[in-house]
Scaffold this motif. Structure first.
Motif, PDB file in Angstrom:
ATOM      1  N   ALA B  17       0.799  -1.138   0.074  1.00  0.00           N
ATOM      2  CA  ALA B  17      -0.054  -0.048   0.050  1.00  0.00           C
ATOM      3  C   ALA B  17       0.842   1.305   0.002  1.00  0.00           C
ATOM      4  O   ALA B  17       0.814   2.096  -0.760  1.00  0.00           O
ATOM      5  N   PHE B  18       1.806   1.313   0.869  1.00  0.00           N
ATOM      6  CA  PHE B  18       2.732   2.314   1.012  1.00  0.00           C
ATOM      7  C   PHE B  18       3.325   2.767  -0.460  1.00  0.00           C
ATOM      8  O   PHE B  18       3.246   3.814  -0.861  1.00  0.00           O
ATOM      9  N   PHE B  19       3.931   1.802  -1.093  1.00  0.00           N
ATOM     10  CA  PHE B  19       4.833   1.898  -2.049  1.00  0.00           C
ATOM     11  C   PHE B  19       3.786   2.510  -3.397  1.00  0.00           C
ATOM     12  O   PHE B  19       3.929   3.173  -4.212  1.00  0.00           O
ATOM     13  N   GLY B  20       2.296   1.535  -3.228  1.00  0.00           N
ATOM     14  CA  GLY B  20       1.483   1.910  -4.194  1.00  0.00           C
ATOM     15  C   GLY B  20       1.165   3.451  -4.083  1.00  0.00           C
ATOM     16  O   GLY B  20       1.408   4.181  -5.123  1.00  0.00           O
ATOM     17  N   ALA B  28       0.982  11.237  -9.893  1.00  0.00           N
ATOM     18  CA  ALA B  28      -0.047  12.412  -9.966  1.00  0.00           C
ATOM     19  C   ALA B  28       0.643  13.857  -9.989  1.00  0.00           C
ATOM     20  O   ALA B  28       0.234  14.712 -10.685  1.00  0.00           O
ATOM     21  N   PHE B  29       1.933  13.673  -9.429  1.00  0.00           N
ATOM     22  CA  PHE B  29       2.416  15.160  -9.534  1.00  0.00           C
ATOM     23  C   PHE B  29       2.956  15.050 -11.042  1.00  0.00           C
ATOM     24  O   PHE B  29       3.167  16.413 -11.711  1.00  0.00           O
ATOM     25  N   HIS B  30       3.310  14.047 -11.700  1.00  0.00           N
ATOM     26  CA  HIS B  30       3.876  14.173 -12.868  1.00  0.00           C
ATOM     27  C   HIS B  30       2.814  14.476 -14.093  1.00  0.00           C
ATOM     28  O   HIS B  30       2.830  15.454 -14.820  1.00  0.00           O
ATOM     29  N   PHE B  31       1.713  14.009 -13.558  1.00  0.00           N
ATOM     30  CA  PHE B  31       0.389  14.408 -14.533  1.00  0.00           C
ATOM     31  C   PHE B  31       0.268  15.935 -14.439  1.00  0.00           C
ATOM     32  O   PHE B  31      -0.121  16.867 -15.204  1.00  0.00           O
ATOM     33  N   LEU B  32       0.151  16.436 -13.145  1.00  0.00           N
ATOM     34  CA  LEU B  32       0.171  17.803 -12.806  1.00  0.00           C
ATOM     35  C   LEU B  32       0.850  18.443 -13.585  1.00  0.00           C
ATOM     36  O   LEU B  32       0.565  19.753 -13.886  1.00  0.00           O
ATOM     37  N   ALA B  33       2.220  18.187 -13.713  1.00  0.00           N
ATOM     38  CA  ALA B  33       3.126  19.268 -14.509  1.00  0.00           C
ATOM     39  C   ALA B  33       2.919  18.900 -16.165  1.00  0.00           C
ATOM     40  O   ALA B  33       2.920  19.813 -16.854  1.00  0.00           O
ATOM     41  N   PHE B  34       2.722  17.697 -16.663  1.00  0.00           N
ATOM     42  CA  PHE B  34       2.729  17.350 -17.890  1.00  0.00           C
ATOM     43  C   PHE B  34       1.429  16.903 -18.542  1.00  0.00           C
ATOM     44  O   PHE B  34       1.393  17.001 -19.880  1.00  0.00           O
ATOM     45  N   ARG B  35       0.434  16.659 -17.805  1.00  0.00           N
ATOM     46  CA  ARG B  35      -1.080  16.530 -18.294  1.00  0.00           C
ATOM     47  C   ARG B  35      -1.197  15.113 -19.328  1.00  0.00           C
ATOM     48  O   ARG B  35      -1.543  15.343 -20.274  1.00  0.00           O
ATOM     49  N   ARG B  36      -0.185  14.374 -19.201  1.00  0.00           N
ATOM     50  CA  ARG B  36      -0.592  13.137 -19.882  1.00  0.00           C
ATOM     51  C   ARG B  36      -1.384  12.035 -19.224  1.00  0.00           C
ATOM     52  O   ARG B  36      -1.536  11.612 -18.126  1.00  0.00           O
ATOM     53  N   PRO B  37      -2.779  11.936 -19.983  1.00  0.00           N
ATOM     54  CA  PRO B  37      -3.895  11.049 -19.377  1.00  0.00           C
ATOM     55  C   PRO B  37      -3.390   9.889 -19.030  1.00  0.00           C
ATOM     56  O   PRO B  37      -3.846   9.090 -17.879  1.00  0.00           O
ATOM     57  N   THR B  38      -2.384   9.114 -19.540  1.00  0.00           N
ATOM     58  CA  THR B  38      -2.098   7.871 -19.285  1.00  0.00           C
ATOM     59  C   THR B  38      -1.266   7.690 -18.140  1.00  0.00           C
ATOM     60  O   THR B  38      -1.725   6.888 -17.065  1.00  0.00           O
ATOM     61  N   VAL B  39      -0.660   8.712 -17.643  1.00  0.00           N
ATOM     62  CA  VAL B  39      -0.001   9.106 -16.405  1.00  0.00           C
ATOM     63  C   VAL B  39      -0.947   9.133 -15.157  1.00  0.00           C
ATOM     64  O   VAL B  39      -0.946   8.475 -14.168  1.00  0.00           O
ATOM     65  N   TRP B  40      -1.924   9.890 -15.503  1.00  0.00           N
ATOM     66  CA  TRP B  40      -3.203   9.828 -14.626  1.00  0.00           C
ATOM     67  C   TRP B  40      -3.771   8.721 -14.372  1.00  0.00           C
ATOM     68  O   TRP B  40      -3.972   8.115 -13.147  1.00  0.00           O
ATOM     69  N   ALA B  41      -3.794   7.906 -15.402  1.00  0.00           N
ATOM     70  CA  ALA B  41      -4.842   6.662 -15.094  1.00  0.00           C
ATOM     71  C   ALA B  41      -3.651   5.487 -14.556  1.00  0.00           C
ATOM     72  O   ALA B  41      -4.112   4.804 -13.512  1.00  0.00           O
ATOM     73  N   VAL B  42      -2.488   5.726 -14.810  1.00  0.00           N
ATOM     74  CA  VAL B  42      -1.371   4.878 -13.719  1.00  0.00           C
ATOM     75  C   VAL B  42      -1.344   5.251 -12.456  1.00  0.00           C
ATOM     76  O   VAL B  42      -1.524   4.491 -11.538  1.00  0.00           O
ATOM     77  N   SER B  43      -1.385   6.436 -12.028  1.00  0.00           N
ATOM     78  CA  SER B  43      -1.664   7.164 -10.875  1.00  0.00           C
ATOM     79  C   SER B  43      -2.901   6.408 -10.039  1.00  0.00           C
ATOM     80  O   SER B  43      -2.823   5.857  -8.913  1.00  0.00           O
ATOM     81  N   ILE B  44      -3.944   6.601 -10.864  1.00  0.00           N
ATOM     82  CA  ILE B  44      -5.159   6.057 -10.185  1.00  0.00           C
ATOM     83  C   ILE B  44      -5.129   4.460 -10.016  1.00  0.00           C
ATOM     84  O   ILE B  44      -5.456   3.887  -8.814  1.00  0.00           O
ATOM     85  N   ALA B  45      -4.683   3.962 -10.732  1.00  0.00           N
ATOM     86  CA  ALA B  45      -4.418   2.164 -10.755  1.00  0.00           C
ATOM     87  C   ALA B  45      -3.485   2.159  -9.614  1.00  0.00           C
ATOM     88  O   ALA B  45      -3.748   1.233  -8.876  1.00  0.00           O
ATOM     89  N   ALA B  46      -2.465   2.915  -9.541  1.00  0.00           N
ATOM     90  CA  ALA B  46      -1.536   2.422  -8.505  1.00  0.00           C
ATOM     91  C   ALA B  46      -2.222   2.720  -6.956  1.00  0.00           C
ATOM     92  O   ALA B  46      -2.036   2.127  -6.004  1.00  0.00           O
ATOM     93  N   THR B  47      -3.048   3.885  -6.895  1.00  0.00           N
ATOM     94  CA  THR B  47      -3.829   3.996  -5.823  1.00  0.00           C
ATOM     95  C   THR B  47      -4.738   3.131  -5.395  1.00  0.00           C
ATOM     96  O   THR B  47      -4.853   2.567  -4.266  1.00  0.00           O
ATOM     97  N   VAL B  48      -5.501   2.843  -6.354  1.00  0.00           N
ATOM     98  CA  VAL B  48      -6.488   1.570  -6.178  1.00  0.00           C
ATOM     99  C   VAL B  48      -6.012   0.367  -5.551  1.00  0.00           C
ATOM    100  O   VAL B  48      -6.322  -0.181  -4.715  1.00  0.00           O
ATOM    101  N   LEU B  49      -4.586   0.132  -6.233  1.00  0.00           N
ATOM    102  CA  LEU B  49      -4.128  -1.150  -5.753  1.00  0.00           C
ATOM    103  C   LEU B  49      -3.647  -1.042  -4.338  1.00  0.00           C
ATOM    104  O   LEU B  49      -3.985  -1.950  -3.471  1.00  0.00           O
ATOM    105  N   GLY B  50      -3.109   0.133  -4.119  1.00  0.00           N
ATOM    106  CA  GLY B  50      -2.457   0.544  -2.831  1.00  0.00           C
ATOM    107  C   GLY B  50      -3.869   0.343  -1.772  1.00  0.00           C
ATOM    108  O   GLY B  50      -3.501  -0.182  -0.646  1.00  0.00           O
ATOM    109  N   LEU B  51      -4.684   0.769  -2.154  1.00  0.00           N
ATOM    110  CA  LEU B  51      -6.003   0.702  -1.373  1.00  0.00           C
ATOM    111  C   LEU B  51      -6.400  -0.648  -1.021  1.00  0.00           C
ATOM    112  O   LEU B  51      -6.666  -0.862   0.084  1.00  0.00           O
ATOM    113  N   ALA B  52      -6.510  -1.370  -1.907  1.00  0.00           N
ATOM    114  CA  ALA B  52      -6.746  -2.863  -1.863  1.00  0.00           C
ATOM    115  C   ALA B  52      -5.751  -3.577  -0.829  1.00  0.00           C
ATOM    116  O   ALA B  52      -6.255  -4.196   0.096  1.00  0.00           O
TER     117      ALA B  52
END
Ligand code: HEM
Lengths: 509, 312
Positions: B17-20, B28-52
């Motif tokens: 969870a921690f590393f997720g 998410a910070f990468h997305f904030l700076a460069f706005r690549r939707p795939t990076v956002w999706a990766v961030s969400i995926a990692a977060t959901v995995l972490g949450l599980a």
């Protein structure tokens, strides 16, 4: 002062103060001040919570302690300035509640009147429908009713007025009023109640009365000296531990008796499970050991009974269970007077471990208990006010020391014997009465009940008018929300959409 | 499975969870700076995995200790960070459709978890009698649920203050509000619409963060959601204290600070309805509330002693 200038009459100043008490800004500032005062109360040790730390401040920093004391910082919640803040807040609360309630009642009765032309409102729509005005308006009326709007204007009136969300202001009023009730309950309960601690040895009966608290009782400001006289007869006390030494349960088995000695109830008082009799509650608070000691002079008992022992707080890395219990027996009738200091080890192995390894063993159960004792003779200085647990040896000289096992007797000096006849436990019950409890609980529930609509609903107003247009009708809908406006936008367009949709059966007919 | 296995499972899942979250935060910070939707999706995926994994860690802990895992600061922090991330996914990403604040929220969760393992870890153990009460379970859970919401609101408030300052610097014009509103039942100095965002620049999509009005609304909604739960938590705590110690309120440090936090957030709700306090000033009050929340949560347990202190 020129005669034309406004004279600051008493009336006018009162009105001014009243008006500023009613302002939101005053309420806000007072709320933040209250929080700030509580911060002070959490940083400075408070009486009744951290008495030892207050005493330490007086010892180590006398000047600071005196200043703090003068400012009431050691008793923030009882200080005049804390009282002033919350009293002002209460007055301000009442000052707010009165006009708000009046306005709310007016609002309850009144029907929303469009303040301006409908098309000047924040949300406005025109729609042409097929049915005649009369019917279209009737349809609007029932649609709005179904959406739980309060619809006014008699059937047949040219305008439908509707509003919703009175729960917001109503809830807010309920919340604020309940807060007032809560404080009344607190002040009443604390003021007329008391709380203290009872120390009762197994087998003894304790009566709920001022004198029996050994000075630990705190009585409210409006307390009517009406202690209950309820009696507690303690059958036994049991502490159980897990193998790790962590406590599992503390239980006092007792019988409650009324003031006349009539049996009320047999109870098990344990942590989180208090007992109650005649409005007085008994909570498991602590426990300890009480050896029964018998002193005889020339074969005649001059002292015989349980002695309550106390424990010192150990240093950080030592468990409380490793610490021996100390108590004192004073014999003022002897000449010269005699005082004995005891150190009790309820489990002998605790003492043996200390002697062998330098570290005591945790004592969880009674096991061949043993006491070391130190006797002194001389003057007890009983004329000075002294605690029963402290022996003042400044005017005494050592007589003898020794070890005393349970059931054993030793000679102190010719004709004087001390026996350790039995070991009992005592329980410490926290005893209190608070008659405001139910008021406080009820108010707390009302606070929650008021808070929910106050935060989550919004006040909305809506008007519909109808004009004949050809065979059908032109409906005009206008309205606004006082809160949650973005949400209302959706609600409004949904309403307009549903108004446009003529119900199926009408289309068929 | 043995207790040891469950402990192992719980700590292992904690690491996942921690590393997720850590990875999700960086993405998410990468997305904030460069706005690549795939990076956002990766961030969400990692977060959901972490949450599980996080959920697994909490459950494992509960099984290992053979009780509801709400017995000490480590366990509180475990649940708190879980709920902050959950609330962020549901309210900010889900309902609010705001994609740019994830990094900050995940940062908060990562710090909370790091503090928990580094300073607050204790092995699973049974509770001492005073803590063994249903009211306590209800009390602790509602305090943690509301803490997570108020903390999320706090993070959003900080972002609001940052963004609002930037907008003010740029001197963007205040929008023209449509259709005035009649105030038929307002006390003096009262402005309707506590949950309305203060005037903000329209269409200011340029910056890294969402518009200040959006942040403000999100912050308000989360705090308004957390506040009644905090109130409920204080009430159940008082009921528990009543049954354990015979007094529902004793001004012990933990009680005092939960009262302070409550009062400050009540002040925030007021400030939003007070003329001249809307917007930045109200946000500062919320920020004070956030700091007070952290003090309630950490400082009281770690440095100030009271009846609650054995819960560390
Ligand atoms: C005893 C201290 C007070 C506390 C703890 C308190 C707390 C609160 C809370 C939590 C809210 C938000 C929920 C709601 O709308 O009901 C609120 C709203 C409000 N309070 Fe108070 N309040 C206090 C005193 C006052 C006073 C003295 C006034 C008079 C100026 C006042 C006027 C209002 C108003 C007008 C609102 C509605 C604001 C809105 O529509 O959002 N309150 N208060």
């Amino acid at each position: 002062m020129s005669p034309t200038a406004p004279v600051p009459t008493l009336r006018r100043s009162v009105a001014l103060v009243w008006r500023s008490l009613r302002s939101m800004r005053t309420a806000l500032v007072l709320l933040l001040l209250l929080a700030l005062a509580a911060v002070a109360g959490s940083l400075v040790p408070q009486v009744g919570v951290a008495d030892a730390r207050i005493a330490a401040t007086f010892r180590d920093h006398p000047l600071r302690a005196r200043i703090f004391d003068q400012l009431g910082l050691f008793d923030v919640y009882g200080s005049w300035w804390f009282t002033m803040i919350y009293t002002l807040l209460l007055v301000s609360l009442i000052a707010c509640l009165v006009p708000r309630t009046r306005a709310f009642v007016r609002n309850l009765r009144a029907r929303p009147v469009p303040a301006r032309e409908l098309d000047a409102m924040r949300h406005y729509a025109e729609l042409a429908v097929g049915d005649p005005p009369e019917q279209a308006l009737g349809r609007a009326r029932s649609l709005l009713r179904r959406r739980l709007f309060r619809v006014s204007g008699p059937n047949g009136a040219p305008t439908v007025s509707a509003d919703k969300g009175l729960g917001r202001e109503g809830g807010s009023l309920l919340f604020h009023a309940a807060f007032l009730v809560l404080l009344v309950g607190v002040v009443l309960g604390r003021g007329t109640g008391f709380s203290g601690q009872a120390v009762i040895v197994e087998g003894q009966t304790w009566t709920e009365a001022h004198a029996n608290y050994d000075g630990t009782v705190r009585e409210g400001r409006f307390f009517g000296e009406d202690h209950s006289g309820v009696q507690v007869r303690v059958e036994d006390f049991r502490a159980t531990y897990r193998p790790t030494g962590q406590p599992r349960d503390f239980v006092t088995r007792a019988t409650l008796l009324d003031a006349e000695g009539g049996e009320l109830e047999r109870v098990d008082i344990r942590v989180n499970h208090p007992a109650e009799a005649e409005g007085v509650k008994f909570y498991q608070f602590g426990y300890g050991w009480a050896p029964v000691i018998r002193v005889e002079e020339d074969g005649e008992a001059i002292f015989d009974g349980p002695v309550v022992c106390q424990q010192e707080t150990p240093p950080e890395d030592v468990s409380q269970l490793q610490v021996p219990w100390t108590c004192v027996v004073k014999l003022p009738s002897l000449d010269p007077q005699v005082g004995i200091r005891f150190e009790l080890w309820p489990d002998r192995r605790g003492l043996l471990a200390l002697l062998e390894t330098g570290e005591a063993m945790p004592m969880l159960v009674e096991y061949a208990p043993v006491m070391t004792w130190e006797a002194f003779e001389g003057d007890l200085r009983a004329e000075l006010v002294q605690s029963v647990g402290v022996l003042d040896t400044s005017a005494m000289r050592p007589l003898d020391t020794g070890v005393l096992g349970a059931g054993e007797t030793v000679d102190l000096r010719p004709g004087l014997t001390v026996g350790f006849t039995d070991l009992r436990q005592y329980t410490v019950l926290s005893v209190s009465r608070d008659r405001g409890l139910w008021i406080v609980l009820a108010a707390a529930i009302l606070i929650l009940l008021g808070l929910l609509p106050a935060l989550y609903t919004s006040r909305r107003k809506l008007w519909v008018t109808a004009e004949a247009a050809g065979a059908g009708t032109l409906l005009k809908v206008g309205g606004f929300a006082l809160q949650r406006r973005s949400q209302f936008e959706e609600e409004f367009s949904r309403l307009v959409r549903d108004l446009r949709r003529v119900p199926e059966e009408r289309v068929g007919s | 499975m043995s207790t040891e296995t469950w402990i192992l499972l719980s700590t292992g899942a904690f690491s996942v969870a921690f590393f997720g979250y850590l990875f999700g935060m960086l993405a998410a910070f990468h997305f904030l700076a460069f706005r690549r939707p795939t990076v956002w999706a990766v961030s969400i995926a990692a977060t959901v995995l972490g949450l599980a994994a996080h959920l697994l860690s909490i459950v494992g802990r509960g099984v290992a200790a053979d009780r509801i895992p709400l017995g000490n600061m480590y366990e509180y922090s475990l649940l708190l960070s879980f709920l902050v991330v959950l609330a962020y996914l549901v309210f900010v990403e889900g309902l609010g459709r705001v994609r740019t604040v994830g990094g900050f929220v995940l940062g908060f969760a990562v710090i909370t978890m790091a503090v928990a393992v580094l300073f607050l870890y204790v092995g699973p153990a049974p509770l001492i009698p005073a803590l063994n009460s249903y009211w306590r379970q209800v009390h602790v859970s509602s305090m943690i649920v509301s803490s997570s919401l108020l903390a999320l609101g706090g993070v959003l408030t900080i972002l609001y203050l940052v963004k609002e300052r930037r907008e003010r610097r740029r001197g963007e014009p205040a929008p023209i509000m449509g259709g005035a509103v009649s105030l038929d039942d307002a006390p003096p100095h009262f402005e309707a619409g506590a949950d309305e965002p203060p005037p903000a620049a329209p269409g200011a999509r340029r910056g890294l963060l969402p518009r200040s009005s959006t942040l403000d609304r999100l912050a308000y909604r989360t705090i308004a959601f957390g506040f009644p739960i905090w109130t409920f938590g204080i009430i159940t705590g008082a009921i528990w204290a009543e049954s354990a110690w015979g007094r529902y309120w004793g001004w012990d440090p933990k009680e005092t600070w939960s009262f302070i936090t409550w009062t400050v957030f009540a002040g925030y709700l007021h400030a939003r309805a007070t003329s001249g306090w809307k917007g930045r000033r109200a946000a500062i009050v919320a920020l004070v509330g956030f700091v007070s929340l952290l003090v309630t949560y950490y400082a009281v347990n770690l440095w100030i002693v009271g009846l609650h202190s054995y819960a560390t």
